[in-house]
Structures are given as C-alpha cells and as structure tokens.
Write a protein that holds these residues in place. Structure first.
Motif, PDB file in Angstrom:
ATOM      1  N   THR A  15     -20.920  16.542  24.045  1.00 44.19           N
ATOM      2  CA  THR A  15     -20.340  17.716  23.408  1.00 44.19           C
ATOM      3  C   THR A  15     -19.514  18.540  24.380  1.00 44.19           C
ATOM      4  O   THR A  15     -19.657  18.436  25.608  1.00 44.19           O
ATOM      5  CB  THR A  15     -21.452  18.618  22.835  1.00 44.19           C
ATOM      6  N   LEU A  16     -18.661  19.393  23.796  1.00 46.39           N
ATOM      7  CA  LEU A  16     -17.887  20.329  24.606  1.00 46.39           C
ATOM      8  C   LEU A  16     -18.796  21.367  25.246  1.00 46.39           C
ATOM      9  O   LEU A  16     -18.526  21.842  26.358  1.00 46.39           O
ATOM     10  CB  LEU A  16     -16.836  21.016  23.733  1.00 46.39           C
ATOM     11  N   ALA A 131     -25.429  16.090  37.622  1.00 42.72           N
ATOM     12  CA  ALA A 131     -25.929  15.343  36.468  1.00 42.72           C
ATOM     13  C   ALA A 131     -27.347  14.827  36.708  1.00 42.72           C
ATOM     14  O   ALA A 131     -28.181  14.840  35.791  1.00 42.72           O
ATOM     15  CB  ALA A 131     -24.989  14.181  36.158  1.00 42.72           C
ATOM     16  N   THR A 132     -27.631  14.379  37.936  1.00 40.52           N
ATOM     17  CA  THR A 132     -28.963  13.877  38.245  1.00 40.52           C
ATOM     18  C   THR A 132     -30.006  14.971  38.089  1.00 40.52           C
ATOM     19  O   THR A 132     -31.084  14.754  37.509  1.00 40.52           O
ATOM     20  CB  THR A 132     -28.998  13.322  39.681  1.00 40.52           C
ATOM     21  N   ARG A 133     -29.685  16.143  38.594  1.00 38.66           N
ATOM     22  CA  ARG A 133     -30.617  17.267  38.451  1.00 38.66           C
ATOM     23  C   ARG A 133     -30.768  17.660  36.991  1.00 38.66           C
ATOM     24  O   ARG A 133     -31.886  17.893  36.511  1.00 38.66           O
ATOM     25  CB  ARG A 133     -30.120  18.458  39.270  1.00 38.66           C
ATOM     26  N   TYR A 134     -29.660  17.705  36.267  1.00 35.95           N
ATOM     27  CA  TYR A 134     -29.682  18.085  34.856  1.00 35.95           C
ATOM     28  C   TYR A 134     -30.549  17.122  34.030  1.00 35.95           C
ATOM     29  O   TYR A 134     -31.411  17.542  33.250  1.00 35.95           O
ATOM     30  CB  TYR A 134     -28.250  18.109  34.328  1.00 35.95           C
ATOM     31  N   HIS A 135     -30.342  15.819  34.237  1.00 37.50           N
ATOM     32  CA  HIS A 135     -31.143  14.835  33.503  1.00 37.50           C
ATOM     33  C   HIS A 135     -32.601  14.855  33.954  1.00 37.50           C
ATOM     34  O   HIS A 135     -33.506  14.640  33.147  1.00 37.50           O
ATOM     35  CB  HIS A 135     -30.551  13.436  33.680  1.00 37.50           C
ATOM     36  N   GLY A 136     -32.818  15.123  35.243  1.00 39.41           N
ATOM     37  CA  GLY A 136     -34.179  15.209  35.743  1.00 39.41           C
ATOM     38  C   GLY A 136     -34.957  16.347  35.124  1.00 39.41           C
ATOM     39  O   GLY A 136     -36.195  16.298  35.043  1.00 39.41           O
ATOM     40  N   GLU A 137     -34.267  17.389  34.696  1.00 42.57           N
ATOM     41  CA  GLU A 137     -34.908  18.539  34.053  1.00 42.57           C
ATOM     42  C   GLU A 137     -34.975  18.386  32.541  1.00 42.57           C
ATOM     43  O   GLU A 137     -35.325  19.338  31.838  1.00 42.57           O
ATOM     44  CB  GLU A 137     -34.156  19.816  34.435  1.00 42.57           C
ATOM     45  N   GLY A 138     -34.623  17.205  32.046  1.00 45.88           N
ATOM     46  CA  GLY A 138     -34.759  16.949  30.612  1.00 45.88           C
ATOM     47  C   GLY A 138     -33.490  17.091  29.808  1.00 45.88           C
ATOM     48  O   GLY A 138     -33.512  16.910  28.581  1.00 45.88           O
ATOM     49  N   GLY A 139     -32.359  17.432  30.439  1.00 45.98           N
ATOM     50  CA  GLY A 139     -31.104  17.555  29.709  1.00 45.98           C
ATOM     51  C   GLY A 139     -30.607  16.202  29.231  1.00 45.98           C
ATOM     52  O   GLY A 139     -30.820  15.183  29.893  1.00 45.98           O
ATOM     53  N   ARG A 140     -29.927  16.163  28.089  1.00 51.53           N
ATOM     54  CA  ARG A 140     -29.478  14.896  27.521  1.00 51.53           C
ATOM     55  C   ARG A 140     -27.976  14.857  27.243  1.00 51.53           C
ATOM     56  O   ARG A 140     -27.425  13.790  26.971  1.00 51.53           O
ATOM     57  CB  ARG A 140     -30.222  14.611  26.206  1.00 51.53           C
ATOM     58  N   ASP A 141     -27.317  15.985  27.277  1.00 50.91           N
ATOM     59  CA  ASP A 141     -25.902  16.022  26.880  1.00 50.91           C
ATOM     60  C   ASP A 141     -25.033  15.320  27.923  1.00 50.91           C
ATOM     61  O   ASP A 141     -24.980  15.713  29.082  1.00 50.91           O
ATOM     62  CB  ASP A 141     -25.452  17.472  26.704  1.00 50.91           C
ATOM     63  N   LEU A 142     -24.341  14.279  27.497  1.00 50.35           N
ATOM     64  CA  LEU A 142     -23.506  13.501  28.405  1.00 50.35           C
ATOM     65  C   LEU A 142     -22.250  14.245  28.837  1.00 50.35           C
ATOM     66  O   LEU A 142     -21.588  13.844  29.790  1.00 50.35           O
ATOM     67  CB  LEU A 142     -23.100  12.187  27.724  1.00 50.35           C
TER      68      LEU A 142
END
Length: 239
Positions: A15-16, A131-142
């Motif tokens: 998403t934007l 992105a690694t930190r974001y995904h590590g904290e549970g984020g999913r938005d590509l």
C-alpha cells in the motif's frame, strides 16, 4: 511498529500507506545521504566526469560505497585489466547484496514481478535494515521497503547535483563528524533486533571475521567474507 494497514491472514498488502511509513522510517538517514551524495558529486567533478555521467552513475548504479571506490580507480584511458579490476572490486563490495536479497526474499515474493524487480534495484543497506526491523516487529506491508528505497534513491540522486556544481563541497565530512551519521543510525536500528546472546552469534561471527580479514587482507574482501561468516554461523546455529 504496527502494520499501517492491518489485515486478516493472507497475502501481505502493498500500500501507499506502507510506502509512506518506509519513507518516514528513513528520515534519520537524510543528513548522511545528503552529505555523502554531495561528496560523491564533488569527487566526480574533480575526476573530470560530466554532469550527465555523474547523474547516470547515481541513478543507475545507486551504490554509494562502490561508486566512491569506482572514482578512486577511475582512469582517463581504460584497458581491459583495469576495467576487470574495477568490476572485481565493485562486485566484492556489493556481494553482500546477494545475502541481503536472499534474506528478504520470503517477504517480497508476493509482490508483482515489476515492483519486486524495482524493489531489488533500490535495495541498499539502509532500507534493508528498515524492512528487517519492521517485519521483525510484526509489520506486513510490503510498501515499507519500496518506499524507503525510493526515498533513498531520490535523495542520493538530488544530492549529487549540488555536490557536482560546487566541485569541492564537503570533501572531508569526517572533519565535522558527519561520517558517523550512518554508523550511528545502523547501530540504533540494530538495538531493537537484539533477542539475546544466542541469536546474536551470527552478528558476532560476522563482525569478528570482517575485522580480522580487514587487518590481514588489503581491499574490500572483508565485506563479503564477514557476511558469509555470519550466514554460516547462523546456519550452523539454526541447524
């Protein structure tokens, strides 16, 4: 950080809002990107490169460290040995991108092909870490990694112009401590990824091997050797 667009289980969203989040997460890097983009432009001008060629390097290569090294090795007259040496050195510096790309591949495989290729084009250490930190904290938005990469690319390109025009602007960023902006940013971003001593073993192995290689071998081999050592240590630990 929570997902800017929470969704039910299923394919991760793109998403934007996620792209804007990625841009916001890169804001601490803005001073460093501007300084080093400007320094690259100034160094290119001193080497006698034209503005269009300098901008082309920033736009299509987009690899700050290897761009700087390429300028150090730049020749007015090229021979096959010097060209092959330049290719080998820049490939060594950017070899870590293979491991970084493999690390984020599971997260971006759901992207449309064109956007996925764009994402890998703008992939650098900073947006990979974001992105690694974001995904590590549970984020999913590509959109986060795409937005972060696009912002860094635009800043790098724009910062090249005033540096080239000034010619000698900020030729010694270390004199003002500005060369510490990126290392400090990376250190701060890594702290939340700390999960204890066990998961940190690959980090320690990578750092130790890289330092040892840097002391023993001239050039930039320590980047790839350290990354491979960390990857091997992680594989052995997980195994």
């Amino acid at each position: 950080m929570p997902d800017p667009t929470p969704q039910e289980a299923g394919p991760p969203p793109l998403t934007l809002a996620g792209a804007r989040t990625g841009m916001r997460l890169t804001l601490p890097l803005v001073p460093g990107v501007i300084v080093f983009g400007t320094a690259f432009g100034a160094a290119a001008a001193q080497k006698g490169l034209d503005l269009w060629l300098t901008l082309s390097l920033s736009a299509f290569v987009f690899a700050g460290a290897s761009q700087m090294v390429a300028l150090e090795l730049w020749r007015e007259v090229w021979t096959w040995p010097t060209l092959l040496y330049l290719v080998a050195v820049t490939a060594t510096i950017n070899g870590r991108m293979v491991l970084m790309g493999a690390a984020i591949a599971p997260h971006v495989k759901a992207m449309p092909r064109g956007i996925r290729l764009l994402n890998f084009f703008v992939l650098v250490d900073a947006n990979w870490l974001v992105a690694t930190r974001y995904h590590g904290e549970g984020g999913r938005d590509l959109g986060v990694i795409v937005g972060a990469g696009a912002m860094l690319w635009a800043l790098w390109l724009l910062a090249t112009i005033p540096g080239f025009l000034a010619g000698a602007l900020v030729t010694r960023p270390e004199a003002f401590g500005l060369d510490l902006v990126m290392p400090i940013f990376f250190a701060v971003m890594l702290v939340p990824l700390w999960k204890g001593l066990g998961p940190a073993i690959p980090w320690i192995a990578a750092g130790a091997v890289a330092l040892a290689t840097s002391a023993l071998v001239d050039g930039y081999a320590f980047i790839v050797v350290g990354a491979l050592a960390g990857a091997l240590a992680g594989a052995l630990r997980d195994g």
